[in-house]
Motif scaffolding. Structure first.
Motif, mmCIF file in Angstrom:
data_model
loop_
_atom_site.group_PDB
_atom_site.id
_atom_site.type_symbol
_atom_site.label_atom_id
_atom_site.label_comp_id
_atom_site.label_asym_id
_atom_site.label_seq_id
_atom_site.Cartn_x
_atom_site.Cartn_y
_atom_site.Cartn_z
ATOM 1 N N MET A 760 0.863 -1.251 -0.048
ATOM 2 C CA MET A 760 0.014 0.017 0.127
ATOM 3 C C MET A 760 1.005 1.097 0.275
ATOM 4 O O MET A 760 2.376 0.957 0.316
ATOM 5 N N GLN A 761 0.321 2.354 0.584
ATOM 6 C CA GLN A 761 0.921 3.959 -0.332
ATOM 7 C C GLN A 761 2.043 3.875 0.915
ATOM 8 O O GLN A 761 2.817 4.397 0.609
ATOM 9 N N ASP A 762 1.647 3.811 2.211
ATOM 10 C CA ASP A 762 1.848 3.829 3.511
ATOM 11 C C ASP A 762 3.165 2.871 3.758
ATOM 12 O O ASP A 762 3.313 2.830 5.147
ATOM 13 N N GLY A 763 3.318 1.729 2.880
ATOM 14 C CA GLY A 763 4.026 0.650 2.940
ATOM 15 C C GLY A 763 3.380 -0.688 2.727
ATOM 16 O O GLY A 763 4.270 -1.705 3.812
ATOM 17 N N THR A 764 2.685 -0.439 4.217
ATOM 18 C CA THR A 764 1.597 -1.777 4.339
ATOM 19 C C THR A 764 1.730 -3.124 3.711
ATOM 20 O O THR A 764 1.273 -3.034 2.292
ATOM 21 N N ALA A 765 2.434 -4.333 3.788
ATOM 22 C CA ALA A 765 2.310 -5.152 2.520
ATOM 23 C C ALA A 765 0.971 -6.325 3.232
ATOM 24 O O ALA A 765 0.734 -6.577 4.261
ATOM 25 N N ASP A 861 -12.530 0.801 7.255
ATOM 26 C CA ASP A 861 -12.655 2.498 7.469
ATOM 27 C C ASP A 861 -10.970 3.240 7.323
ATOM 28 O O ASP A 861 -10.468 4.071 7.382
ATOM 29 N N GLU A 862 -10.064 2.133 8.377
ATOM 30 C CA GLU A 862 -9.053 2.990 9.163
ATOM 31 C C GLU A 862 -7.758 2.726 7.134
ATOM 32 O O GLU A 862 -6.417 3.188 7.839
ATOM 33 N N TYR A 863 -8.489 2.129 6.563
ATOM 34 C CA TYR A 863 -7.208 1.768 5.198
ATOM 35 C C TYR A 863 -7.580 2.776 4.029
ATOM 36 O O TYR A 863 -7.100 2.214 3.173
ATOM 37 N N GLN A 864 -9.062 3.126 4.174
ATOM 38 C CA GLN A 864 -9.038 4.248 2.979
ATOM 39 C C GLN A 864 -8.418 4.932 3.642
ATOM 40 O O GLN A 864 -7.683 5.451 3.593
ATOM 41 N N GLY A 865 -8.183 5.494 1.631
ATOM 42 C CA GLY A 865 -7.387 6.862 1.557
ATOM 43 C C GLY A 865 -6.467 6.233 1.355
ATOM 44 O O GLY A 865 -5.135 7.161 0.693
ATOM 45 N N ARG A 866 -5.771 4.892 1.103
ATOM 46 C CA ARG A 866 -4.529 4.304 1.058
ATOM 47 C C ARG A 866 -4.025 3.677 -0.976
ATOM 48 O O ARG A 866 -2.892 2.540 -0.204
ATOM 49 N N GLY A 867 -5.121 3.472 -1.179
ATOM 50 C CA GLY A 867 -5.596 3.339 -2.475
ATOM 51 C C GLY A 867 -5.497 1.514 -2.902
ATOM 52 O O GLY A 867 -4.677 1.487 -3.778
ATOM 53 N N LEU A 868 -5.692 1.581 -1.948
ATOM 54 C CA LEU A 868 -6.082 -0.095 -1.924
ATOM 55 C C LEU A 868 -7.635 -0.125 -2.883
ATOM 56 O O LEU A 868 -7.334 -1.296 -3.591
ATOM 57 N N GLY A 869 -8.887 0.594 -3.190
ATOM 58 C CA GLY A 869 -9.588 0.534 -3.182
ATOM 59 C C GLY A 869 -9.398 0.487 -4.795
ATOM 60 O O GLY A 869 -10.055 -0.057 -5.753
ATOM 61 N N THR A 870 -8.218 1.454 -4.828
ATOM 62 C CA THR A 870 -8.077 1.582 -6.404
ATOM 63 C C THR A 870 -7.343 -0.054 -6.834
ATOM 64 O O THR A 870 -7.559 0.071 -8.479
ATOM 65 N N GLU A 871 -6.568 -0.372 -6.534
ATOM 66 C CA GLU A 871 -5.904 -1.625 -6.837
ATOM 67 C C GLU A 871 -6.994 -2.579 -6.998
ATOM 68 O O GLU A 871 -6.257 -3.370 -7.716
ATOM 69 N N LEU A 872 -7.929 -3.019 -5.508
ATOM 70 C CA LEU A 872 -8.438 -3.701 -5.867
ATOM 71 C C LEU A 872 -9.421 -3.567 -7.654
ATOM 72 O O LEU A 872 -9.510 -5.237 -8.106
ATOM 73 N N LEU A 873 -9.623 -2.302 -7.706
ATOM 74 C CA LEU A 873 -10.483 -2.636 -9.410
ATOM 75 C C LEU A 873 -10.046 -2.191 -9.923
ATOM 76 O O LEU A 873 -10.728 -2.650 -11.493
ATOM 77 N N GLN A 874 -8.479 -1.665 -9.865
ATOM 78 C CA GLN A 874 -8.273 -1.825 -11.445
ATOM 79 C C GLN A 874 -7.343 -4.208 -11.442
ATOM 80 O O GLN A 874 -7.869 -4.702 -12.529
ATOM 81 N N ARG A 875 -7.654 -4.494 -10.456
ATOM 82 C CA ARG A 875 -7.597 -6.425 -10.258
ATOM 83 C C ARG A 875 -8.835 -6.920 -10.619
ATOM 84 O O ARG A 875 -8.650 -7.389 -11.999
#
Length: 946
Positions: A760-765, A861-875
């Protein structure tokens, strides 16, 4: 960040959604119908079709098509469909077979979206008819026209007044969807239904299933609000994957009951393996029905009994029945029928007995069946029924009445009616007698209590209900997790490839065991000896006694040639046995005229002599022509084909399905411990079956695989040899077989290729991967951390946590048919505690009958805004491309700005729609060579099932 696939609660847009996304609406709910081949000729199919359409008003317009008539039955006729002044929804074709391809092409040009081909003369007449069918299908698909038939009776939709058949009468409106491959049976069932006042939501003669098949119709009826249960008369399954996908999705909400003609084992006659000899085509079909929650019955009476009772009554949670009667004989008869069919008498709890003592005469039976004696009046029946219904260890209640001098069947029925919907257990009744009980029977039926003239029939139906529940529970019961650390897929694949490169299809025993060991299946130590001296040396090293077995790349069954020598106690015995096996093989090869261009004796394998102190099982796999790989488990050993104690299942398995497979065998009772013997380690055996099923689906070059015997003993420790494969045999598909022709599992395995690490954008693997049935606890935990705002944005309304995390709902999310849906989750592992959690999920759902899909996202909620939604949608978009989708859509609230931003970012176009909603749409360019549902070899993960 959330969007919605469909509202969870029923909503006002349902009918609009069906009209837009249900291609079969053109067939079942047309506004305009053209009858091609309409005629004035009395008794003709064309005249009957037209007459049925105009005398059963469906609210639309009928256009007769006949180039030789200006009017038919007083209605203006047209020379062809192009001349019709309005766009036609449905074309019903009743012309000679040779004319049908051209007519379908005309329909496509005119924009027709549905067709029913009544005409015969296709594949049933031979090769010329098959070629004609393919021409029809090709032209229909060019215009996305859906077609029922050919060679069928037609379609009725009684609720809409549509009778597009040449049957003599219209079906009564009701809630049963009926599909039949036999047109003659359709007319018989129709006559019977009118006499018995059975109503239908749809009545379909499916014919040859050239286009529309079982799956299409099951999906349609699953969406249809008028249909509460689906009954099928089946002669052949056709597209097995389509049937399994649709049935599994619909069966949990609407019962599907099938009567299948032809219980034969013809496929077993050509089998060369023990597994193949034990696996008949009908056995495989039964396994398929169990896997998707379908109930199979053997009579038309059961077919409609079950359709009605499962639609009216709750499903029993188990097989225990409480019987209440006013006469001993009927209670005994129903008990016999119950036990013979696999059911059980529910034990009466002490509290239940105490309460019955207070309201019943002293001489009541004091057990189950509860005999309340022949002089029982309405009050006694009511009190006893109320108590029996609460018996805690009971799954259902059968109330029996025989007319006796003191009996008032009508008054008792009135008392019983109040309990119709007061319990989550089914309530059945048997009002025995004729006219004397008719009024009471009618009252019960009106109250939704299903009645039977005979109590043994009622017990039989309860057993069928229990079987149906058992099938569904097996599908949606949460399995145990299974780690993947013992599997070396690459090692197994490399070995199989080496054998293929050598031009062989038969693995040696030692090679077969290497493959098993690569999947964590314990095998007995096996060493190779190509000479007598090597055999003696290996035996000395292992320690006596030992076993010598033939090492051959050409001979399938070692025992057939005297290729197994047991309990050898000395070097001399080893030498003699080696020579004996060599001589036996030489004599066998000459007698069988085996080709001599390849040696049939390569030496022997040397193994320790294992004491057979436990149970010998068989575990195998073979190929079914319709369902692909199938699994077999049961009693093994040299008499495996004599005992024929086996269960059949479709791979892949998880631990729940593996246990269910074991439970179907007689040996399972022994495995649990009998006559002083302890239980075997059933958990380990479950996992071994799961590993075996993985091997079967991940290594598609395997055609046949037998482990016989698989020795199991009562466990004495975590590292003991209580499970051991003593012998193994693997046969591959012919070397020249194209990869795309290798049989695929009818149930799509876990799609491993979509499992990837991501940061993720904050470095979370995290690991982004498809969801699996074992993820239910993680998904419950995930929902527990969502805010009310996230829930509202996702579902368009607030939903309690208890409802969101209910097992039935979680099961639909985690237990996927990967051919229909894909849910990708982002899994995070805490580096300190190693605990796993899910941070977000994205779902892609294919729409029925079209190459389109809808997506939904839900991020913690805690992980919104870190690019995860975009990555999931692209996949998810990539999944859509891989699956051959042409368009992906979603609806979201206009206030959901974050989700709209993500959608635009990855290429979606946004359009405002009614009532504060926004629709996102992305058109996909699908490669011309893409095939929907393509999977790669080894596209699975342990413990996962569809």
């Amino acid at each position: 960040m959330t969007t919605m696939l469909q509202p969870s609660a029923p909503d006002r847009t349902h009918d609009i959604f069906r009209a837009k996304h249900q291609p079969l609406s053109a067939i079942f709910s047309p506004q305009t119908v053209a009858v091609i081949g309409a005629s004035d000729k009395a008794g003709s199919v064309g005249r009957t079709l037209l007459w049925n359409l105009i005398t059963n008003p469906f609210g639309g317009t009928v256009f007769p098509i006949n180039p030789k008539r200006s009017s038919i039955l007083g209605i203006r006729a047209y020379p062809n469909i192009a001349a019709v002044p309005e766009r036609v929804d449905l074309a019903v074709i009743a012309t000679p077979a040779v004319t049908v391809p051209g007519l379908i092409e005309e329909c496509v040009a005119a924009g027709v979206k549905g067709a029913i081909v009544i005409s015969a003369g296709f594949k049933e007449v031979g090769a010329a008819g098959v070629a004609l069918e393919q021409e029809v299908l090709a032209r229909a698909r060019q215009g996305h026209l859906r077609l029922i038939g050919p060679n069928c009776l037609g379609v009725m939709n009684p609720h809409h007044g549509l009778n597009a058949t040449f049957a003599s009468q219209m079906a009564t409106p009701g809630n049963v969807g009926f599909i039949s491959q036999s047109g003659a049976l359709c007319t018989s069932i129709l006559d019977w239904s009118l006499r018995e006042n059975v109503g239908f939501s749809s009545f379909v003669s499916i014919g040859s299933m050239l286009d529309v098949d079982w799956g299409d119709l099951i999906y349609y009826m699953g969406d249809d609000p008028h249909t509460r249960s689906i009954v099928i008369y089946m002669e052949s399954i056709g597209n097995a994957g389509s049937f399994l996908s649709a049935a599994r999705e619909v069966a949990l909400s609407k019962p599907i009951i099938v009567i299948k003609a032809g219980r034969t084992e013809a496929a077993a006659k050509a089998a060369t393996s023990h597994t193949g000899a034990l696996t008949g085509s009908d056995d495989v079909l039964d396994a398929a029905f169990r896997r998707c929650g379908v109930l199979r019955v053997d009579s038309i009476d059961d077919l409609f009994n079950m359709a009605e009772i499962l639609a009216k009554q709750p499903r029993p949670k188990g097989r225990k029945l409480t019987i209440l009667t006013n006469a001993g004989g009927p209670g005994v008869l129903s008990t016999d029928a119950l036990i013979r069919g696999g059911g059980e008498l529910a034990p009466l709890a002490e509290d239940t007995k105490s309460q019955l003592d207070q309201c019943l005469p002293a001489h009541w039976s004091h057990g189950n069946p509860i005999d309340i004696l022949g002089d029982a009046d309405p009050q006694r029946y009511a009190q006893a029924t109320a108590i029996a219904a609460q018996n805690p260890d009971s799954d259902g209640l059968l109330v029996i009445l025989t007319p006796q001098a003191m009996t008032n069947p009508t008054a008792i029925a009135q008392e019983l009616s109040q309990y119709a919907h007061n319990s989550d257990k089914p309530l059945l009744a048997s009002w025995m007698g004729g006219e004397a009980v008719a009024e009471g029977e009618a009252l019960l039926n009106q109250a939704g209590i299903y009645t039977f003239p005979y109590p043994d029939t009622a017990a039989h139906v309860f057993n069928l209900m229990g079987q149906y529940s058992y099938n569904l529970q097996g599908i949606y019961e949460t399995p145990k997790s299974l780690s993947d650390d013992k599997v070396d897929r690459a090692k197994a694949s490399d070995l199989l490839e080496r054998v293929r490169q050598e031009g062989r299809i038969l693995l040696t025993e030692s090679e077969s065991k290497e493959v098993l060991a690569a999947y964590g299946i314990p095998v007995v130590e096996t060493r190779i000896a190509t000479t007598v001296e090597e055999a003696v040396e290996q035996a000395e090293d292992i320690g006596y006694p030992v076993v010598l077995k033939l090492l051959s790349e050409t001979i399938t069954h070692k025992t057939d040639v005297g290729g197994v020598q047991l309990n050898l106690q000395s070097s001399g015995a080893v030498r003699r046995s080696f020579e004996s096996i060599a001589n036996n093989v030489s004599a066998y090869a000459k007698h069988q005229n085996l080709p001599m261009d390849h040696p049939h004796f390569l030496g022997v394998t040397v193994q320790p002599m294992v004491k057979l102190s436990g149970y010998e099982l068989i575990l195998g796999s073979s190929i079914d022509p319709q369902f692909g790989p199938v699994l077999l488990f049961g009693t093994g050993g040299s008499l495996v084909e004599v005992f024929r104690d086996r269960a059949i299942a479709l791979p892949p398995l998880n631990t729940t399905l593996a246990r269910r497979m074991m439970e179907q065998t007689h040996i399972y009772k022994a495995l649990q411990g009998v006559r002083g013997q302890g239980s075997v380690d059933l958990d380990r055996l479950e996992k071994l079956l799961v590993r075996f099923s993985q091997l079967v689906v991940e290594q598609p070059w395997i055609k046949e695989l037998d482990i016989n015997p698989l020795l199991v003993k009562p466990s004495t420790g975590s590292h003991d040899q209580s499970l051991l494969a003593l012998d193994a045999r693997i046969v591959l598909h012919p070397v020249e077989t194209p990869v795309q022709k290798l049989p695929r599992s009818a149930i799509r395995p876990y799609p491993m290729r979509y499992s990837v690490p991501w940061v993720m954008q904050d470095g979370t693997a995290v690991t982004i991967r498809p969801i699996s049935p074992e993820d239910e606890p993680l998904m419950v935990q995930f929902h527990g951390g969502l805010s009310e705002e996230s829930v509202y944005m996702r579902y368009f309304h607030l939903m309690k946590l208890s409802r969101r995390t209910a097992h039935d709902r979680m099961a639909r999310i985690c237990f996927l048919d990967y051919d229909r849906q894909m849910v990708l989750v982002a899994e995070y592992q805490d580096p300190q505690t190693k605990a796993l959690s899910i941070l977000g999920a994205g779902r892609l759902s294919k729409l029925h009958g079209v190459e389109e899909a809808e997506f939904a996202l839900l991020i913690s909620d805690e992980y919104q805004g870190r690019g995860l939604g975009t990555e999931l949608l692209q996949r998810l978009i990539q999944v859509g491309r891989d699956e051959g989708m042409t368009c992906i859509r979603a609806e979201m609230l206009a206030s959901n700005i974050a989700m709209q931003s993500v959608s635009r970012k990855v290429g979606f176009s946004l359009y405002p729609v009614e009532d504060g909603l926004v629709e996102a749409e992305l058109l996909l360019a699908v490669p011309s060579d893409a095939e929907p549902g393509d999977t790669e070899p080894g596209d699975t993960e342990p413990g996962d099932a569809v």
